[in-house]
Structures are given as C-alpha cells and as structure tokens.
Motif scaffolding. Structure first.
Motif, short mmCIF file in Angstrom:
data_model
loop_
_atom_site.label_atom_id
_atom_site.label_comp_id
_atom_site.label_asym_id
_atom_site.label_seq_id
_atom_site.Cartn_x
_atom_site.Cartn_y
_atom_site.Cartn_z
N ASN A 197 36.96 8.40 67.99
CA ASN A 197 35.50 8.34 68.08
C ASN A 197 35.00 8.78 69.45
O ASN A 197 33.99 9.50 69.54
CB ASN A 197 35.00 6.92 67.76
N THR A 198 35.69 8.39 70.50
CA THR A 198 35.30 8.80 71.86
C THR A 198 35.41 10.32 72.00
O THR A 198 34.51 10.97 72.55
CB THR A 198 36.18 8.11 72.91
N MET A 199 36.51 10.88 71.50
CA MET A 199 36.68 12.33 71.58
C MET A 199 35.64 13.05 70.73
O MET A 199 35.08 14.08 71.15
CB MET A 199 38.09 12.73 71.15
N SER B 173 36.97 18.65 68.45
CA SER B 173 37.14 18.96 67.03
C SER B 173 38.23 18.05 66.44
O SER B 173 39.01 17.43 67.16
CB SER B 173 37.56 20.43 66.86
N ASN B 174 38.29 18.02 65.12
CA ASN B 174 39.33 17.25 64.45
C ASN B 174 40.72 17.73 64.86
O ASN B 174 41.64 16.94 65.03
CB ASN B 174 39.18 17.32 62.93
N LYS B 175 40.84 19.06 65.03
CA LYS B 175 42.12 19.63 65.44
C LYS B 175 42.51 19.12 66.83
O LYS B 175 43.68 18.76 67.06
CB LYS B 175 42.05 21.16 65.43
N GLU B 176 41.56 19.08 67.76
CA GLU B 176 41.85 18.60 69.11
C GLU B 176 42.22 17.11 69.09
O GLU B 176 43.13 16.68 69.82
CB GLU B 176 40.65 18.83 70.02
N ILE B 177 41.53 16.35 68.27
CA ILE B 177 41.83 14.92 68.15
C ILE B 177 43.25 14.75 67.60
O ILE B 177 44.05 13.96 68.13
CB ILE B 177 40.79 14.21 67.27
N GLU C 181 45.75 16.86 67.71
CA GLU C 181 46.73 17.30 68.70
C GLU C 181 46.92 16.27 69.81
O GLU C 181 48.04 16.05 70.28
CB GLU C 181 46.33 18.66 69.28
N THR C 182 45.83 15.65 70.22
CA THR C 182 45.91 14.60 71.25
C THR C 182 46.72 13.42 70.75
O THR C 182 47.59 12.89 71.46
CB THR C 182 44.50 14.15 71.68
N LEU C 183 46.45 13.00 69.52
CA LEU C 183 47.19 11.88 68.93
C LEU C 183 48.66 12.25 68.73
O LEU C 183 49.56 11.44 68.98
CB LEU C 183 46.56 11.44 67.62
N GLU C 184 48.90 13.47 68.28
CA GLU C 184 50.28 13.92 68.07
C GLU C 184 51.04 13.94 69.40
O GLU C 184 52.20 13.52 69.47
CB GLU C 184 50.29 15.30 67.42
#
Length: 159
Positions: A30-32, A38-42, A44-47
């Motif tokens: 949610n913060t991101m 983007s969903n892709k960036e979120i 990738e960050t989580l991954e």
C-alpha cells in the motif's frame, strides 16, 4: 503446561506470525502503491525481500524458526517435568545459563521451590521476562539422586 497447552500455544503463535507477515506485505504494498509504484515494482520488491531475507520475510523466517525451536524445547521441558514428577522430585532451583542474563531472570537465579511456585512466578521461556521465549534458564531438580547422579543440593533455600 501440558502437551495440549503447548499445541494450542504453538497454533496461536504460528497464526500470529502469519498474520504479521500479511500485515507487513500489505503495508509495504500500500505504501509503494500510494507512492506511485506499479504492481510489477511491488512484486519485484517483495520478491527481492524474500530472496534476500529482508525486513519482511527475514522477520518471518526468524520468528518461525524461534517458534519451532521453542516448541521443541518446551516439549522436552514438559517431558522432563513428567519424568521428575514420576521420580518423586518435588523441589527445583532456577539456574541461569549463557552469558547475557536478563534482569528478570537474574533476580530468580538460585531461587528454589516446588514446580507450582515457579509456575506462579513465571517459568523459563514462558514469556514473563524481558528475554521472553529466548530465555536460556533452566529449572534443575534438587535433593535428588538417580542412578548415582547427584543433583544440586541446597542448604539455605531462599523460598
């Protein structure tokens, strides 16, 4: 504590650990998202956090490891308590172990009493102390001799 109590405690702890993971993932997402990611960036960050054992997944792994380790130790303590009870052991002494003893446990070092006394006071690893589930203290039997093994004998009991 009984095995059934331990099972319930483990279930509650594991559920709370998973709930914390879900809250942390949602908070980061949610913060991101609010910041324009983007969903892709979120994703990738989580991954990356997962692969690197970062703040979110590292905490989850550490808490899971501690829960399992403490569960095994508590199961052993329950079994030991049953064996001591069957052998007629009635009195125990609080022994601190390790080099870094919390102030709560330090105050209990050397105390002697029945298991019920320690259950009311707060057992090692029960969460009562500053060191919580990371407690390394032990309750050792006193005034007991089994198969030639002499356990600690105390002359001046504090309690």
């Amino acid at each position: 504590m009984t095995i059934e109590d331990l099972r319930e405690f483990m279930t509650i702890t594991i559920n709370a650990t998973v709930d914390r993971l879900i809250l942390d993932v949602n908070e980061l997402s949610n913060t991101m998202r609010v910041s324009g990611a983007s969903n892709k960036e979120i994703y990738e960050t989580l991954e990356d956090d997962l692969k690197q054992s970062g703040r979110i997944f590292g905490a989850f792994k550490n808490k899971s490891k501690a829960t399992i380790s403490n569960g095994v130790e508590n199961a052993a303590n329950i079994t030991s308590e049953q064996v001591f009870s069957q052998a007629g052991v009635q009195r125990f002494m609080w022994v601190t172990t390790g080099g870094n003893v919390c102030p709560d446990c330090q105050d209990r070092a050397g105390l002697t009493g029945k298991m019920s006394f320690f259950a009311n006071l707060g057992l090692p690893k029960s969460g009562f102390s500053v060191c919580r589930e990371y407690c390394q203290c032990q309750l050792v039997p006193i005034e007991y001799d089994a198969e030639g093994i002499q356990f600690v004998k105390i002359k001046n009991n504090k309690k």
